[in-house]
Design a protein around this motif. Sequence first.
Motif, PDB file in Angstrom:
ATOM      1  N   VAL A  78     -11.951  -6.702   6.425  1.00  0.00           N
ATOM      2  CA  VAL A  78     -11.031  -7.206   5.665  1.00  0.00           C
ATOM      3  C   VAL A  78      -9.730  -7.260   6.451  1.00  0.00           C
ATOM      4  CG1 VAL A  78      -9.405  -6.496   3.709  1.00  0.00           C
ATOM      5  CG2 VAL A  78     -11.893  -6.564   3.167  1.00  0.00           C
ATOM      6  N   THR A  98      -5.408 -12.370   6.943  1.00  0.00           N
ATOM      7  CA  THR A  98      -4.373 -11.874   5.972  1.00  0.00           C
ATOM      8  C   THR A  98      -4.749 -12.345   4.422  1.00  0.00           C
ATOM      9  OG1 THR A  98      -3.931 -14.430   5.799  1.00  0.00           O
ATOM     10  CG2 THR A  98      -2.995 -13.045   7.862  1.00  0.00           C
ATOM     11  N   GLU A  99      -3.920 -11.802   3.534  1.00  0.00           N
ATOM     12  CA  GLU A  99      -4.188 -11.896   2.123  1.00  0.00           C
ATOM     13  C   GLU A  99      -4.711 -13.445   1.848  1.00  0.00           C
ATOM     14  OE1 GLU A  99      -1.003 -10.604  -0.602  1.00  0.00           O
ATOM     15  OE2 GLU A  99      -2.220 -11.046  -2.173  1.00  0.00           O
ATOM     16  N   GLU A 100      -3.787 -14.330   2.497  1.00  0.00           N
ATOM     17  CA  GLU A 100      -4.185 -15.792   2.145  1.00  0.00           C
ATOM     18  C   GLU A 100      -5.659 -15.934   2.636  1.00  0.00           C
ATOM     19  OE1 GLU A 100      -0.771 -18.129   2.675  1.00  0.00           O
ATOM     20  OE2 GLU A 100       0.387 -16.894   1.486  1.00  0.00           O
ATOM     21  N   LEU A 136      -8.031 -14.172   2.825  1.00  0.00           N
ATOM     22  CA  LEU A 136      -9.073 -13.723   2.239  1.00  0.00           C
ATOM     23  C   LEU A 136      -9.300 -14.260   0.831  1.00  0.00           C
ATOM     24  CD1 LEU A 136     -11.161 -11.303   2.158  1.00  0.00           C
ATOM     25  CD2 LEU A 136      -9.483  -9.847   1.115  1.00  0.00           C
ATOM     26  N   VAL A 142      -8.685  -3.645  -5.177  1.00  0.00           N
ATOM     27  CA  VAL A 142      -8.186  -2.748  -4.124  1.00  0.00           C
ATOM     28  C   VAL A 142      -9.289  -2.481  -3.141  1.00  0.00           C
ATOM     29  CG1 VAL A 142      -7.173  -0.174  -3.512  1.00  0.00           C
ATOM     30  CG2 VAL A 142      -6.869  -1.693  -5.705  1.00  0.00           C
ATOM     31  N   VAL A 143      -8.906  -2.875  -1.860  1.00  0.00           N
ATOM     32  CA  VAL A 143     -10.075  -2.848  -0.576  1.00  0.00           C
ATOM     33  C   VAL A 143      -9.605  -2.259   0.475  1.00  0.00           C
ATOM     34  CG1 VAL A 143     -11.361  -4.829  -1.319  1.00  0.00           C
ATOM     35  CG2 VAL A 143      -9.268  -4.971  -0.037  1.00  0.00           C
ATOM     36  N   LEU A 163      -4.761  -8.780  -4.876  1.00  0.00           N
ATOM     37  CA  LEU A 163      -5.401  -8.027  -3.954  1.00  0.00           C
ATOM     38  C   LEU A 163      -4.360  -7.126  -3.538  1.00  0.00           C
ATOM     39  CD1 LEU A 163      -7.260 -10.916  -1.860  1.00  0.00           C
ATOM     40  CD2 LEU A 163      -8.502  -9.008  -2.859  1.00  0.00           C
ATOM     41  N   SER A 164      -5.015  -5.847  -3.063  1.00  0.00           N
ATOM     42  CA  SER A 164      -4.192  -4.933  -2.514  1.00  0.00           C
ATOM     43  C   SER A 164      -5.257  -3.999  -1.210  1.00  0.00           C
ATOM     44  CB  SER A 164      -3.506  -4.174  -3.393  1.00  0.00           C
ATOM     45  OG  SER A 164      -3.029  -2.806  -2.342  1.00  0.00           O
ATOM     46  N   GLY A 165      -4.493  -3.800  -0.333  1.00  0.00           N
ATOM     47  CA  GLY A 165      -5.480  -2.535   0.447  1.00  0.00           C
ATOM     48  C   GLY A 165      -5.488  -1.361  -0.222  1.00  0.00           C
ATOM     49  N   GLY A 166      -6.159  -0.318   0.168  1.00  0.00           N
ATOM     50  CA  GLY A 166      -6.328   0.913  -0.333  1.00  0.00           C
ATOM     51  C   GLY A 166      -7.285   1.859   0.159  1.00  0.00           C
ATOM     52  N   VAL A 201      -1.271  -5.213  -9.259  1.00  0.00           N
ATOM     53  CA  VAL A 201      -1.905  -3.976  -9.047  1.00  0.00           C
ATOM     54  C   VAL A 201      -1.057  -3.079  -8.141  1.00  0.00           C
ATOM     55  CG1 VAL A 201      -3.556  -4.223  -7.217  1.00  0.00           C
ATOM     56  CG2 VAL A 201      -3.874  -2.402  -8.718  1.00  0.00           C
ATOM     57  N   VAL A 212      -0.561   0.452  -5.825  1.00  0.00           N
ATOM     58  CA  VAL A 212      -1.483   1.630  -5.373  1.00  0.00           C
ATOM     59  C   VAL A 212      -0.567   2.583  -4.876  1.00  0.00           C
ATOM     60  CG1 VAL A 212      -3.343   1.945  -3.564  1.00  0.00           C
ATOM     61  CG2 VAL A 212      -3.260  -0.153  -4.826  1.00  0.00           C
ATOM     62  N   ARG A 216       1.039   2.955  -0.787  1.00  0.00           N
ATOM     63  CA  ARG A 216       1.116   1.468  -0.576  1.00  0.00           C
ATOM     64  C   ARG A 216       2.177   0.839  -1.029  1.00  0.00           C
ATOM     65  NH1 ARG A 216      -2.404  -1.895   2.682  1.00  0.00           N
ATOM     66  NH2 ARG A 216      -3.434  -0.064   3.204  1.00  0.00           N
ATOM     67  N   HIS A 217       2.286   0.884  -2.446  1.00  0.00           N
ATOM     68  CA  HIS A 217       3.379   0.181  -3.041  1.00  0.00           C
ATOM     69  C   HIS A 217       4.396   1.338  -3.598  1.00  0.00           C
ATOM     70  CE1 HIS A 217      -0.116  -2.382  -3.654  1.00  0.00           C
ATOM     71  NE2 HIS A 217       0.779  -3.454  -3.258  1.00  0.00           N
ATOM     72  N   ASP A 230       4.112  -8.720   3.310  1.00  0.00           N
ATOM     73  CA  ASP A 230       2.655  -9.016   3.170  1.00  0.00           C
ATOM     74  C   ASP A 230       2.294  -7.739   2.102  1.00  0.00           C
ATOM     75  OD1 ASP A 230      -0.015  -9.127   2.766  1.00  0.00           O
ATOM     76  OD2 ASP A 230      -0.367 -10.155   4.867  1.00  0.00           O
ATOM     77  N   HIS A 231       2.061  -7.989   0.782  1.00  0.00           N
ATOM     78  CA  HIS A 231       1.762  -6.786   0.027  1.00  0.00           C
ATOM     79  C   HIS A 231       0.615  -6.431   0.353  1.00  0.00           C
ATOM     80  CE1 HIS A 231       4.895  -6.682  -2.975  1.00  0.00           C
ATOM     81  NE2 HIS A 231       5.154  -8.095  -2.714  1.00  0.00           N
ATOM     82  N   PHE A 232      -0.547  -7.162   0.664  1.00  0.00           N
ATOM     83  CA  PHE A 232      -1.772  -6.856   0.654  1.00  0.00           C
ATOM     84  C   PHE A 232      -1.988  -5.928   2.055  1.00  0.00           C
ATOM     85  CE2 PHE A 232      -5.744  -8.108   2.895  1.00  0.00           C
ATOM     86  CZ  PHE A 232      -6.554  -7.466   2.058  1.00  0.00           C
ATOM     87  N   ARG A 292       2.896  -4.607   5.171  1.00  0.00           N
ATOM     88  CA  ARG A 292       3.683  -4.683   6.296  1.00  0.00           C
ATOM     89  C   ARG A 292       4.320  -6.098   6.104  1.00  0.00           C
ATOM     90  NH1 ARG A 292      -1.777  -5.692   9.419  1.00  0.00           N
ATOM     91  NH2 ARG A 292      -2.175  -7.907   8.904  1.00  0.00           N
TER      92      ARG A 292
END
Lengths: 338, 338
Positions: A3, A7-9, A11, A93-94, A126-129, B49, B51, B54-55, B331-333, B336
């Motif tokens: 992941v 980038t988010e886009e 993914l 969340v990934v 989508l979010s990282g976590g 979402v 997290v 992160r957020h 970039d929320h995902f 950064r």
Amino acid sequence: MRVADLTEEQLLARIVPELPAGAATLLGPGDDAAVVAAADGRFVVTTDVLVEDRHFRRAWSSGEDVGRRAAVQNLADVAAMGAVPTSLVVTLVVPAELDVDWVVGLARGLAAECGPLGAGVVGGDLSGGPLVVVGVAAHGDLQGRAPVLRSGARTGDVVAHAGVLGWSAAGLASLSARAAHVPARFVEAYLRPRSPLAAGPDAARAGATAMMDVSDGLLKDAGRLARASGVRVDLDRGALAPAADALADVARGLDADPWAWVLGGGEDHGLLATFPAGTELPAPFRVIGRVIGRVVDGAVGGVVGRGEPAGDDEPAVTLDGEAPGVATGWDHFAGRPG
Amino acid sequence: MRVADLTEEQLLARIVPELPAGAATLLGPGDDAAVVAAADGRFVVTTDVLVEDRHFRRAWSSGEDVGRRAAVQNLADVAAMGAVPTSLVVTLVVPAELDVDWVVGLARGLAAECGPLGAGVVGGDLSGGPLVVVGVAAHGDLQGRAPVLRSGARTGDVVAHAGVLGWSAAGLASLSARAAHVPARFVEAYLRPRSPLAAGPDAARAGATAMMDVSDGLLKDAGRLARASGVRVDLDRGALAPAADALADVARGLDADPWAWVLGGGEDHGLLATFPAGTELPAPFRVIGRVIGRVVDGAVGGVVGRGEPAGDDEPAVTLDGEAPGVATGWDHFAGRPG
């Protein structure tokens, strides 16, 4: 590829093409929000979340498994209102190190459950976590019918169930015990539960007086239905015996009680419904008990009044007229029986 | 009292009474699903979402702050379609050691944002987990109007913005730097962003051709609108100067560039919209630029064709006709700039 490599886009560009459009979708993913048809001027909505290492383990469940399960547990709630599913939105969340193929598999799992029903996956975030968390909100169409609530059961109704009982618990117990020989259908029932979704609207059409998804165990959920309806439910051990028999071999191998799985096992996502006596039940519903009045003077099962509720210290659910002797279900929140 | 001291049902009994019922709610929490009115036969739906770490950080944000933010970022997406919010559903993952009051505060934060709008919190799901994760799906009513998409901007339209620009970024920068003297409004804008939600439907009524929520920074989001519409956007530095001036003192104290916050700062949740030239703009929209055609032969801002898209290697957004010289957004995902 992980992941973190996208980038988010990028993914999203891998995920979105996997998602079913949905017959009721007027505007799909890509704008600030989606637009979904609600033909009868109402929509049904429910939401559920799956948390890694609490609801699933990545060692056991593929991304597709988790996607299917996230879809089914929400679709079953929609069906339990008597509604037909129209659309899902998903928060995901990934962790950065997660394989991109796992995420694409999750999208395919959602699609595999929603697509054949004509339900779309119309949006997401989508979010990282640090661990995988999958949240789904699912929507349904009542097609002009009244929603079938938990609170409509009446004394004299039959209690019926559609789906399997205890299979998911047997599968989880087998995986946990690293059992050598387990029929694949129980493990699959845990990893990818099947819910008789079409039976929900069918039950509504047939005149079901109350209905709910069985996610926390038959006794616990039947108790919720009984208390919401202000009645008591007496389950028929004989009618449930085939379900216990189906689990007997696996239970013997694990030194477990198949009745504990049938009565207390969660996450099978069958449908529990009540119907007026004499109703021709839609498939695959089978009668497993009846709605009774309150116990008076030891006359267990005697009908007195019209659906008087169980007292706080009385069981709302009995088995052949007696208090059941097994754990009452699964507490998803605490992640333990309760 | 900690979350671990309560069962799921006990915790729900603390939360549910805090939640607003909502004017469109036909069936609220407590059954398998809720039922919400969709008067014009459609509903708008979006999901986001938040997290922990992160957020938001629990050291900075109260439960009420997080609840407000979770609501507003979703409500802004509903408003950006030109819709009026009707209902939210919420998934909440909470650690066992979390204070129950924090969770009740989160419910109050959701209520504080939704209640005054007549939007209900109609359902949810709770789970334990190692950190706080708040997922919201929000629904809205288009009231018979067409949704206002990102893709409708036309050459010659004015570009307008409602809300603040860079306040959230200035607040986050101040908190991160442990700045001594920070106007509270910037920190509050980060912790509890305010979105001009009523301006969304107002813009739709006034004939907005395109609209979106500005969550990832003005340049990045204007670029998305431009590319979705197949046009270019030229922003007017003079029209944006008051926004930069408002941040100048804070920026000076942090050795930062206020323009980077105005053009690149995320999470302000203002609304960016385009209107046909000459439209009387609804408050608080202000013109900040115009929709232009493609650059040909260096004639920046020249209108050629009808909304020809920027090439892949051309900027979709310019500032006074030139490529902006700041980071393009958040970039929320990835958590950064990017």
